[in-house]
Write an enzyme that holds these catalytic residues in place. Structure first.
Site, short mmCIF file in Angstrom:
data_model
loop_
_atom_site.label_atom_id
_atom_site.label_comp_id
_atom_site.label_asym_id
_atom_site.label_seq_id
_atom_site.Cartn_x
_atom_site.Cartn_y
_atom_site.Cartn_z
CE LYS A 294 0.02 26.02 -53.75
NZ LYS A 294 -0.68 25.01 -52.97
CG ASP B 185 -2.65 25.24 -49.54
OD1 ASP B 185 -3.78 25.47 -50.02
OD2 ASP B 185 -1.61 25.26 -50.22
CB SER C 19 -7.71 26.99 -61.67
OG SER C 19 -8.10 27.65 -60.49
CB THR D 83 10.69 10.13 -52.87
OG1 THR D 83 10.05 9.92 -54.12
CG2 THR D 83 12.17 10.35 -53.06
CB ALA E 25 -1.07 18.85 -50.46
P1 ATR Z 1 1.23 18.69 -54.32
O1 ATR Z 1 1.63 20.14 -54.35
O2 ATR Z 1 -0.15 18.42 -54.84
O3 ATR Z 1 1.47 18.06 -52.99
P2 ATR Z 1 3.66 17.58 -55.38
O4 ATR Z 1 4.44 18.57 -54.60
O5 ATR Z 1 4.05 17.28 -56.77
O6 ATR Z 1 2.14 17.97 -55.43
O7 ATR Z 1 3.63 16.20 -54.55
C1 ATR Z 1 2.99 15.07 -55.02
C2 ATR Z 1 2.99 13.99 -53.93
O8 ATR Z 1 2.31 12.82 -54.45
C3 ATR Z 1 4.39 13.51 -53.52
O9 ATR Z 1 4.34 13.11 -52.17
C4 ATR Z 1 4.58 12.31 -54.45
O10 ATR Z 1 5.51 11.36 -53.99
P3 ATR Z 1 7.10 11.53 -54.31
O11 ATR Z 1 7.61 12.55 -53.35
O12 ATR Z 1 7.67 10.20 -54.12
O13 ATR Z 1 7.16 12.02 -55.74
C5 ATR Z 1 3.20 11.71 -54.44
N1 ATR Z 1 2.93 10.86 -55.59
C6 ATR Z 1 2.66 11.26 -56.85
N2 ATR Z 1 2.43 10.19 -57.64
C7 ATR Z 1 2.54 9.08 -56.85
C8 ATR Z 1 2.41 7.67 -57.07
N3 ATR Z 1 2.09 7.18 -58.27
N4 ATR Z 1 2.59 6.85 -56.01
C9 ATR Z 1 2.89 7.33 -54.80
N5 ATR Z 1 3.04 8.65 -54.52
C10 ATR Z 1 2.86 9.51 -55.53
#
Ligand code: ATR
Length: 284
Positions: free
Chosen positions: A70, A106, A19, A155, A134
């Site tokens: 969160k 955010d 952080s 997903t 995010a």
């Molecule tokens: P944050 O709070 O930073 O948004 P998060 O809630 O863990 O973190 O979400 C991560 C996002 O990045 C999700 O949209 C995730 O997709 P999935 O919902 O399918 O998991 C996406 N993400 C992470 N790694 C990825 C990858 N290698 N390719 C595509 N999407 C990815």
């Protein structure tokens, strides 16, 4: 100098080692000569409720909340702002004489980061890649601003959940697409005004969430990933001569500035906060 009157703020999450908020906020407090200090509080999931009681017991003034708390922290708070309630997540708490109020900065931080570049959201066609924390904040803010939103996620079910939440909380329709549906993603991008990467792809890696040939000069490109400051997506956006390019530092700084203002009631020294973050990122 910390003394008997110092007001304490901090960040609650796990892990916290990466952080940059302590450096950013402590520099801002000292620039304004405020008797505040900002500390990291590493909190395990099972200790969250006790940690929230601790905010009251220690009379801590303000807290930033980060992964993984969160969402779950909301039920322990006395009040949550409207956008936080809608998104279902908060990242800032202020302690007003023992009453804890949660905010989601955010979402507004995202809006401010775009405004700084003179990008208005209203009526714009916006593609948001990602449906995590995010992505949710950004999608809700865009829907609130009457943008035409398409959520693209690896997903699909998670994007569909976000779609139904936006519909039930705001009464607004948004579109969803699977990231693997490349033809449709490319088609949608042809008519989009703004594209935002709200996934973690590109963080500390040379990888972009979409193929370079999908980018067009008419697009505003924003990344929420701030480490590196110039992600592969942004490098490719530069090469594609995209209209505007906004890095993840700006949203980080703007959400932090809003938290700072909630706790102190003073205007945040945004330029200094950005400088500190850039310095820390360059040093890494
Ligand atoms: P944050 O709070 O930073 O948004 P998060 O809630 O863990 O973190 O979400 C991560 C996002 O990045 C999700 O949209 C995730 O997709 P999935 O919902 O399918 O998991 C996406 N993400 C992470 N790694 C990825 C990858 N290698 N390719 C595509 N999407 C990815």
């Amino acid at each position: 100098m910390i003394d008997g009157k110092t007001k304490i703020c901090g960040i609650m999450g796990n892990p916290l080692g990466h952080s940059l908020s302590p450096q950013m906020h402590n520099a801002a407090f000292s620039k304004l000569g405020l008797n505040f200090a900002y500390l990291p509080f590493q909190v395990e999931k099972e200790n969250l409720e006790k940690a929230v009681e601790g905010i009251k017991a220690f009379q801590i003034r303000g807290i930033n909340v980060t992964v993984p708390h969160k969402v779950r922290i909301m039920k322990f708070l006395d009040e949550v702002d409207e956008i936080g309630l809608k998104i279902g997540a908060v990242n800032t708490i202020v302690n007003e004489k023992g009453a804890l109020k949660g905010f989601n900065t955010d979402a507004r931080g995202f809006k401010k980061a775009l405004e700084k570049e003179d990008v208005k959201l209203e009526g714009k066609k916006i593609m948001v890649l990602g449906a995590g924390g995010a992505g949710r904040a950004i999608a809700f803010q865009c829907a609130l601003e009457k943008s035409k939103v398409t959520i693209v996620n690896r997903t699909l079910e998670k994007a569909e959940k976000l779609q139904s939440d936006v519909k039930s909380k705001l009464g607004k329709e948004i579109e969803v697409l699977a990231l693997s549906n490349e033809d449709r993603v490319k088609e949608k991008l042809k008519e989009a005004d703004v594209m935002i990467n709200a996934t973690s792809v590109g963080m500390k890696e040379e990888k972009s969430i979409i193929p370079r040939e999908f980018l067009r000069s008419e697009l505003v490109i924003m990344d929420v990933v701030y480490n590196p400051v110039e992600t592969k997506l942004l490098t490719e956006a530069k090469k594609a001569k995209c209209k505007k390019i906004i890095n993840g530092v700006e949203m980080l700084v703007q959400q932090g500035a809003l938290s700072f203002e909630i706790w102190t009631g003073k205007k945040a020294p945004v330029d200094l906060m950005r400088e500190i973050i850039m310095r820390e990122l360059k040093g890494k």
